[in-house]
Design a protein around this motif. Structure first.
Motif, PDB file in Angstrom:
ATOM      1  N   MET A   1       1.702  52.791  12.171  1.00  0.00           N
ATOM      2  CA  MET A   1       1.621  54.230  12.406  1.00  0.00           C
ATOM      3  C   MET A   1       3.005  54.853  12.309  1.00  0.00           C
ATOM      4  O   MET A   1       3.968  54.369  12.882  1.00  0.00           O
ATOM      5  N   ASP A   2       3.094  55.945  11.579  1.00  0.00           N
ATOM      6  CA  ASP A   2       4.335  56.716  11.500  1.00  0.00           C
ATOM      7  C   ASP A   2       4.345  57.711  12.641  1.00  0.00           C
ATOM      8  O   ASP A   2       3.695  58.736  12.592  1.00  0.00           O
ATOM      9  N   SER A   3       5.063  57.406  13.711  1.00  0.00           N
ATOM     10  CA  SER A   3       5.028  58.271  14.889  1.00  0.00           C
ATOM     11  C   SER A   3       6.250  59.169  15.002  1.00  0.00           C
ATOM     12  O   SER A   3       6.192  60.240  15.567  1.00  0.00           O
ATOM     13  N   ASN A   4       7.378  58.730  14.487  1.00  0.00           N
ATOM     14  CA  ASN A   4       8.609  59.492  14.670  1.00  0.00           C
ATOM     15  C   ASN A   4       9.001  60.211  13.391  1.00  0.00           C
ATOM     16  O   ASN A   4       9.043  59.618  12.320  1.00  0.00           O
ATOM     17  N   PHE A   5       9.305  61.497  13.524  1.00  0.00           N
ATOM     18  CA  PHE A   5       9.656  62.311  12.372  1.00  0.00           C
ATOM     19  C   PHE A   5      10.896  61.748  11.696  1.00  0.00           C
ATOM     20  O   PHE A   5      11.899  61.458  12.321  1.00  0.00           O
ATOM     21  N   GLY A   6      10.823  61.588  10.366  1.00  0.00           N
ATOM     22  CA  GLY A   6      11.964  61.082   9.618  1.00  0.00           C
ATOM     23  C   GLY A   6      12.126  59.581   9.706  1.00  0.00           C
ATOM     24  O   GLY A   6      13.128  59.036   9.257  1.00  0.00           O
ATOM     25  N   LEU A   7      11.121  58.886  10.235  1.00  0.00           N
ATOM     26  CA  LEU A   7      11.234  57.440  10.417  1.00  0.00           C
ATOM     27  C   LEU A   7      11.422  56.724   9.088  1.00  0.00           C
ATOM     28  O   LEU A   7      12.113  55.707   9.010  1.00  0.00           O
ATOM     29  N   GLU A   8      10.841  57.272   8.012  1.00  0.00           N
ATOM     30  CA  GLU A   8      10.920  56.612   6.725  1.00  0.00           C
ATOM     31  C   GLU A   8      12.355  56.534   6.207  1.00  0.00           C
ATOM     32  O   GLU A   8      12.676  55.723   5.338  1.00  0.00           O
ATOM     33  N   ASN A   9      13.231  57.392   6.716  1.00  0.00           N
ATOM     34  CA  ASN A   9      14.593  57.433   6.228  1.00  0.00           C
ATOM     35  C   ASN A   9      15.498  56.424   6.932  1.00  0.00           C
ATOM     36  O   ASN A   9      16.662  56.279   6.574  1.00  0.00           O
TER      37      ASN A   9
ATOM     38  N   ALA B   1       7.322  50.682  -1.776  1.00  0.00           N
ATOM     39  CA  ALA B   1       7.545  51.128  -0.409  1.00  0.00           C
ATOM     40  C   ALA B   1       7.702  52.640  -0.352  1.00  0.00           C
ATOM     41  O   ALA B   1       8.318  53.251  -1.219  1.00  0.00           O
ATOM     42  N   GLY B   2       7.123  53.247   0.691  1.00  0.00           N
ATOM     43  CA  GLY B   2       7.239  54.678   0.902  1.00  0.00           C
ATOM     44  C   GLY B   2       5.928  55.394   0.687  1.00  0.00           C
ATOM     45  O   GLY B   2       5.283  55.229  -0.348  1.00  0.00           O
ATOM     46  N   GLY B   3       5.501  56.167   1.688  1.00  0.00           N
ATOM     47  CA  GLY B   3       4.292  56.970   1.544  1.00  0.00           C
ATOM     48  C   GLY B   3       3.024  56.247   1.938  1.00  0.00           C
ATOM     49  O   GLY B   3       3.040  55.246   2.665  1.00  0.00           O
ATOM     50  N   GLU B   4       1.909  56.746   1.410  1.00  0.00           N
ATOM     51  CA  GLU B   4       0.606  56.201   1.765  1.00  0.00           C
ATOM     52  C   GLU B   4       0.442  54.784   1.229  1.00  0.00           C
ATOM     53  O   GLU B   4       0.940  54.443   0.166  1.00  0.00           O
TER      54      GLU B   4
END
Length: 400
Positions: free
Chosen positions: A1-9, A325-328
């Motif tokens: 789950m992506d819970s934190n804003f900007g976590l992907e960076n 890697a990245g996104g859906e």
């Protein structure tokens, strides 16, 4: 789950190549069969957990299935996979046949149990390796001596130690569970994991994705002193109900169900009938990639060529997995597929029931479309036998 804003960076969120090994299991009894699987995928860690109890208790024909999607760590999801279903089973409401109330109590009880020295120690043991080592040391020093603690979980006695004032974990998890007793299905959900029923090939959402921009969720968040920014609670959490996440539950003037983020589940009940084919519980790693109807269609297609239900879950993962890697398609993936054996019951009112379910489904679609427009996105064992653990206000409203 992506819970934190900007976590992907943040460096280290994704692996250089996905972990596609699956942990799978199948089981069946005289009423149903199930298959489940989980896969880490592109994520640097696996934060999903699940529980499957085919024969939940010895006195009735009851089964329990649950998926838990962690964020900020795996400890809370594993805690729920270990302790939530025993809490359902032991509650006095469950013994009286009120499964809805026992489910509600179990969800809320998780936050209570994770507080204090004992909660901190258990989370440490269930968490990452460094935390596990620390937790073991604390446990050796601070655990009561053998025989001092009643092992029954309804006691869950407090323990004295350096973390006695621990208010709960900053990490959290969603929880979506289904209890099947005879011809009744009870679904409890907090967060954006989802339960979907296939009735004659039509997908019906039996849970609501709890997102901050839903009106009822937004109202509670604002009244509790929170705010919504870029579709996230306080600009951080991308869902509005979860177990754990103690920093969103600090308003001392409000009860637990009215905090910025609450663990209180929505609960729905459904009377099963012969037209009901299967049930899917899955974390949002699946729903980010497929709509409810797309998944039902795909599962029905696979059922014509594949008899092993866990293999179908694995095929779903392979279809959803992103090529890069990245996104859906990059989240952890967990799915439980429950197939009903025929006949379930003779439903004299199947058409009426299906009409009500269809109305509920149409309402849900309207909510999803509203959420899309607001967010700018386009994306629709402890204590029991035969139990596998990988470790709005409660109303028991019926969809029928």
């Amino acid at each position: 789950m992506d819970s934190n804003f900007g976590l992907e960076n943040i460096m280290g969120v994704y692996l250089s190549s996905p972990k596609t090994e699956k942990a799978s299991e199948d089981g069946e009894n005289e009423r149903l069969r199930y298959g489940l699987s989980s896969m880490q995928g592109w994520r640097a860690t696996m934060e999903d957990a699940h529980a499957a109890c085919l024969n939940f208790d010895s006195s009735s024909s009851t089964s329990f299935f649950g998926v838990y999607d962690g964020h900020g760590g795996k400890a809370v999801a594993k805690f729920c996979a270990k302790y939530l279903h025993p809490q359902v089973l032991k509650h006095e409401a469950y013994m009286a046949g009120d499964i809805g109330t026992s489910l509600q109590n179990a969800f809320m009880r998780m936050d209570e149990m994770m507080c204090g020295q004992r909660g901190w120690r258990e989370l440490a043991v269930l968490g990452d390796k460094s935390d596990k080592f620390s937790g073991m040391i604390e446990g050796l020093i601070w655990s009561p001596r053998s025989g001092e603690v009643n092992e029954h979980m309804d006691d869950w006695p407090s323990e004295k130690g350096p973390h006695s004032n621990f208010h709960g974990p900053t990490s959290g998890c969603t929880a979506c569970v289904a209890v099947i007793r005879n011809n009744q299905l009870f679904v409890a959900n907090a967060g954006d994991s989802r339960c979907v029923l296939s009735r004659k090939g039509q997908a019906y959402n039996l849970s609501k994705d709890h997102k901050p921009n839903l009106e009822v969720e937004k109202d509670r968040i604002l009244k509790a002193g929170g705010f919504i920014q870029v579709g996230r609670v306080n600009g951080s959490l991308n869902l509005s109900r979860a177990i754990g996440d103690v920093e969103f539950k600090q308003n001392k003037a409000l009860p637990a169900e009215k905090q910025i983020v609450t663990a209180e589940p929505d609960i729905n009940t459904v009377e099963l009938c012969d037209d009901d084919e299967f049930l899917v519980l899955a974390c949002d790693g699946i729903w980010d990639c497929m709509s409810s109807q797309q998944l039902v269609d795909y599962v029905r297609e696979l059922l014509t060529v594949e008899s092993k239900l866990s293999a179908i879950c694995e095929r779903v993962f392979d279809r959803c997995l992103a090529p890069a890697a990245g996104g859906e398609g990059c989240d952890n993936m967990t799915m439980i597929l429950v197939q009903f054996k025929k006949p379930i019951t003779s439903c004299a009112s199947v058409q009426v029931q299906s009409q009500h379910l269809h109305q509920a489904f149409e309402t849900n679609k309207i909510q999803v479309e509203t959420l899309k427009s607001l967010s700018g996105t386009d994306k629709s064992s402890a204590g029991t036998d035969n139990c596998h653990v990988e470790n709005d206000k409660h109303s028991s409203s019926s969809l029928l």
